[in-house]
Motif scaffolding. Structure first.
Motif, PDB file in Angstrom:
ATOM      1  N   GLY A   1      92.180  13.427  53.034  1.00  0.00           N
ATOM      2  CA  GLY A   1      91.233  13.306  54.143  1.00  0.00           C
ATOM      3  C   GLY A   1      91.722  12.471  55.304  1.00  0.00           C
ATOM      4  O   GLY A   1      91.014  12.335  56.296  1.00  0.00           O
ATOM      5  N   ASN A   2      92.928  11.905  55.228  1.00  0.00           N
ATOM      6  CA  ASN A   2      93.456  11.062  56.308  1.00  0.00           C
ATOM      7  C   ASN A   2      94.641  11.740  56.961  1.00  0.00           C
ATOM      8  O   ASN A   2      95.551  12.204  56.281  1.00  0.00           O
ATOM      9  CB  ASN A   2      93.900   9.699  55.750  1.00  0.00           C
ATOM     10  N   GLY A   3      94.637  11.755  58.286  1.00  0.00           N
ATOM     11  CA  GLY A   3      95.739  12.352  59.026  1.00  0.00           C
ATOM     12  C   GLY A   3      95.213  13.271  60.101  1.00  0.00           C
ATOM     13  O   GLY A   3      94.047  13.217  60.479  1.00  0.00           O
ATOM     14  N   GLY A   4      96.103  14.130  60.584  1.00  0.00           N
ATOM     15  CA  GLY A   4      95.749  15.041  61.658  1.00  0.00           C
ATOM     16  C   GLY A   4      94.899  16.202  61.184  1.00  0.00           C
ATOM     17  O   GLY A   4      94.816  16.490  59.987  1.00  0.00           O
ATOM     18  N   TYR A   5      94.278  16.867  62.143  1.00  0.00           N
ATOM     19  CA  TYR A   5      93.409  17.989  61.814  1.00  0.00           C
ATOM     20  C   TYR A   5      93.862  19.285  62.469  1.00  0.00           C
ATOM     21  O   TYR A   5      93.183  20.295  62.370  1.00  0.00           O
ATOM     22  CB  TYR A   5      91.961  17.678  62.207  1.00  0.00           C
ATOM     23  N   ALA A   6      95.030  19.284  63.122  1.00  0.00           N
ATOM     24  CA  ALA A   6      95.538  20.517  63.712  1.00  0.00           C
ATOM     25  C   ALA A   6      95.996  21.478  62.617  1.00  0.00           C
ATOM     26  O   ALA A   6      95.852  22.681  62.738  1.00  0.00           O
ATOM     27  CB  ALA A   6      96.692  20.204  64.668  1.00  0.00           C
ATOM     28  N   GLY A   7      96.532  20.922  61.536  1.00  0.00           N
ATOM     29  CA  GLY A   7      96.964  21.714  60.393  1.00  0.00           C
ATOM     30  C   GLY A   7      96.006  21.503  59.231  1.00  0.00           C
ATOM     31  O   GLY A   7      95.059  20.731  59.312  1.00  0.00           O
ATOM     32  N   ALA A   8      96.282  22.174  58.143  1.00  0.00           N
ATOM     33  CA  ALA A   8      95.419  22.103  56.960  1.00  0.00           C
ATOM     34  C   ALA A   8      95.559  20.761  56.238  1.00  0.00           C
ATOM     35  O   ALA A   8      96.588  20.103  56.329  1.00  0.00           O
ATOM     36  CB  ALA A   8      95.777  23.226  56.004  1.00  0.00           C
ATOM     37  N   ASP A   9      94.512  20.380  55.499  1.00  0.00           N
ATOM     38  CA  ASP A   9      94.598  19.236  54.594  1.00  0.00           C
ATOM     39  C   ASP A   9      95.405  19.713  53.393  1.00  0.00           C
ATOM     40  O   ASP A   9      95.075  20.701  52.755  1.00  0.00           O
ATOM     41  CB  ASP A   9      93.198  18.790  54.150  1.00  0.00           C
ATOM     42  N   LEU A  10      96.491  19.020  53.097  1.00  0.00           N
ATOM     43  CA  LEU A  10      97.421  19.467  52.060  1.00  0.00           C
ATOM     44  C   LEU A  10      97.228  18.763  50.714  1.00  0.00           C
ATOM     45  O   LEU A  10      98.088  18.859  49.842  1.00  0.00           O
ATOM     46  CB  LEU A  10      98.864  19.274  52.553  1.00  0.00           C
ATOM     47  N   THR A  11      96.109  18.093  50.525  1.00  0.00           N
ATOM     48  CA  THR A  11      95.874  17.344  49.300  1.00  0.00           C
ATOM     49  C   THR A  11      96.042  18.217  48.061  1.00  0.00           C
ATOM     50  O   THR A  11      96.654  17.811  47.083  1.00  0.00           O
ATOM     51  CB  THR A  11      94.469  16.715  49.305  1.00  0.00           C
ATOM     52  N   ARG A  12      95.511  19.421  48.070  1.00  0.00           N
ATOM     53  CA  ARG A  12      95.547  20.296  46.889  1.00  0.00           C
ATOM     54  C   ARG A  12      96.346  21.582  47.122  1.00  0.00           C
ATOM     55  O   ARG A  12      96.175  22.550  46.388  1.00  0.00           O
ATOM     56  CB  ARG A  12      94.117  20.668  46.486  1.00  0.00           C
ATOM     57  N   ILE A  13      97.227  21.604  48.106  1.00  0.00           N
ATOM     58  CA  ILE A  13      97.942  22.836  48.457  1.00  0.00           C
ATOM     59  C   ILE A  13      98.788  23.359  47.305  1.00  0.00           C
ATOM     60  O   ILE A  13      98.895  24.568  47.094  1.00  0.00           O
ATOM     61  CB  ILE A  13      98.798  22.650  49.741  1.00  0.00           C
ATOM     62  N   THR A  14      99.393  22.467  46.505  1.00  0.00           N
ATOM     63  CA  THR A  14     100.253  22.932  45.413  1.00  0.00           C
ATOM     64  C   THR A  14      99.442  23.517  44.260  1.00  0.00           C
ATOM     65  O   THR A  14      99.992  24.239  43.435  1.00  0.00           O
ATOM     66  CB  THR A  14     101.152  21.798  44.891  1.00  0.00           C
ATOM     67  N   ALA A  15      98.160  23.232  44.213  1.00  0.00           N
ATOM     68  CA  ALA A  15      97.304  23.799  43.165  1.00  0.00           C
ATOM     69  C   ALA A  15      96.782  25.178  43.556  1.00  0.00           C
ATOM     70  O   ALA A  15      96.372  25.947  42.701  1.00  0.00           O
ATOM     71  CB  ALA A  15      96.129  22.863  42.878  1.00  0.00           C
ATOM     72  N   THR A  16      96.813  25.490  44.844  1.00  0.00           N
ATOM     73  CA  THR A  16      96.244  26.752  45.304  1.00  0.00           C
ATOM     74  C   THR A  16      97.281  27.755  45.787  1.00  0.00           C
ATOM     75  O   THR A  16      96.957  28.927  45.960  1.00  0.00           O
ATOM     76  CB  THR A  16      95.245  26.504  46.455  1.00  0.00           C
ATOM     77  N   THR A  17      98.520  27.299  46.020  1.00  0.00           N
ATOM     78  CA  THR A  17      99.568  28.174  46.546  1.00  0.00           C
ATOM     79  C   THR A  17     100.816  28.019  45.686  1.00  0.00           C
ATOM     80  O   THR A  17     101.170  26.906  45.300  1.00  0.00           O
ATOM     81  CB  THR A  17      99.889  27.813  48.007  1.00  0.00           C
ATOM     82  N   GLY A  18     101.494  29.116  45.424  1.00  0.00           N
ATOM     83  CA  GLY A  18     102.694  29.088  44.591  1.00  0.00           C
ATOM     84  C   GLY A  18     103.820  28.289  45.218  1.00  0.00           C
ATOM     85  O   GLY A  18     103.983  28.257  46.445  1.00  0.00           O
ATOM     86  N   ARG A  19     104.598  27.642  44.373  1.00  0.00           N
ATOM     87  CA  ARG A  19     105.696  26.791  44.843  1.00  0.00           C
ATOM     88  C   ARG A  19     106.713  27.578  45.662  1.00  0.00           C
ATOM     89  O   ARG A  19     107.150  27.128  46.707  1.00  0.00           O
ATOM     90  CB  ARG A  19     106.360  26.100  43.654  1.00  0.00           C
ATOM     91  N   GLU A  20     107.108  28.752  45.183  1.00  0.00           N
ATOM     92  CA  GLU A  20     108.127  29.532  45.907  1.00  0.00           C
ATOM     93  C   GLU A  20     107.606  29.963  47.279  1.00  0.00           C
ATOM     94  O   GLU A  20     108.353  29.976  48.252  1.00  0.00           O
ATOM     95  CB  GLU A  20     108.564  30.738  45.076  1.00  0.00           C
ATOM     96  N   GLU A  21     106.328  30.310  47.350  1.00  0.00           N
ATOM     97  CA  GLU A  21     105.729  30.672  48.646  1.00  0.00           C
ATOM     98  C   GLU A  21     105.771  29.481  49.608  1.00  0.00           C
ATOM     99  O   GLU A  21     106.073  29.633  50.797  1.00  0.00           O
ATOM    100  CB  GLU A  21     104.290  31.127  48.433  1.00  0.00           C
ATOM    101  N   LEU A  22     105.500  28.287  49.095  1.00  0.00           N
ATOM    102  CA  LEU A  22     105.543  27.087  49.936  1.00  0.00           C
ATOM    103  C   LEU A  22     106.965  26.760  50.363  1.00  0.00           C
ATOM    104  O   LEU A  22     107.202  26.371  51.520  1.00  0.00           O
ATOM    105  CB  LEU A  22     104.909  25.906  49.206  1.00  0.00           C
ATOM    106  N   VAL A  23     107.930  26.909  49.460  1.00  0.00           N
ATOM    107  CA  VAL A  23     109.334  26.663  49.813  1.00  0.00           C
ATOM    108  C   VAL A  23     109.755  27.624  50.914  1.00  0.00           C
ATOM    109  O   VAL A  23     110.390  27.229  51.897  1.00  0.00           O
ATOM    110  CB  VAL A  23     110.254  26.791  48.575  1.00  0.00           C
TER     111      VAL A  23
END
Length: 137
Positions: free
Chosen positions: A58-80
């Motif tokens: 919840g802390n940081g910029g708001y132009a992009g997505a909050d990445l707190t749980r991004i690795t739980a919702t998106t595959g690692r290879e897709e993120l790489v």
């Protein structure tokens, strides 16, 4: 004089019990260590100024997505792939997300995986969505 000594002794015992209670309550946090890969990823997060656009916990910029749980919702290879071969950022037509080397992307994802393991008790709340008055909701 004897009453003063008893009073002082009682205060000392209370302070010792209070200090022990604090120590044993924070001891698990003091003993927790993060993997070196995650620490290296945090450094990449900081060096690239990711917090300017993205938020964590919840802390940081708001132009992009909050990445707190991004690795739980998106595959690692897709993120790489996203981090090493970034697409054009919306709404820009030419500006791209900064590209990282594969090793940097892997370390950054190690950091984000550690962050996603933090028990936030539901924080941050889901993004706010506007209610469309035309739909009557």
């Amino acid at each position: 004089m004897r009453a003063a000594r008893l009073y002082l002794a009682a205060i000392m015992v209370f302070l010792a019990i209070f200090a022990a209670a604090i120590y044993f309550s924070i001891r698990p946090v003091l003993e927790e260590t993060w993997p070196q890969e995650a620490i290296a990823g945090k450094k990449i997060w900081q060096e690239n100024g990711c917090v300017e656009c993205h938020a964590l916990l919840g802390n940081g910029g708001y132009a992009g997505a909050d990445l707190t749980r991004i690795t739980a919702t998106t595959g690692r290879e897709e993120l790489v792939t996203f981090l090493t071969q970034p697409p054009v950022m919306r709404p820009a037509r030419r500006q791209r997300h900064p590209a990282l080397a594969r090793e940097e992307a892997e370390r950054l994802l190690d950091y984000l995986e550690q962050v996603s393991k933090i028990d936030t008790h539901g924080w941050p709340p889901p993004p706010f969505t506007r209610i469309n008055p035309a739909q009557g909701e």
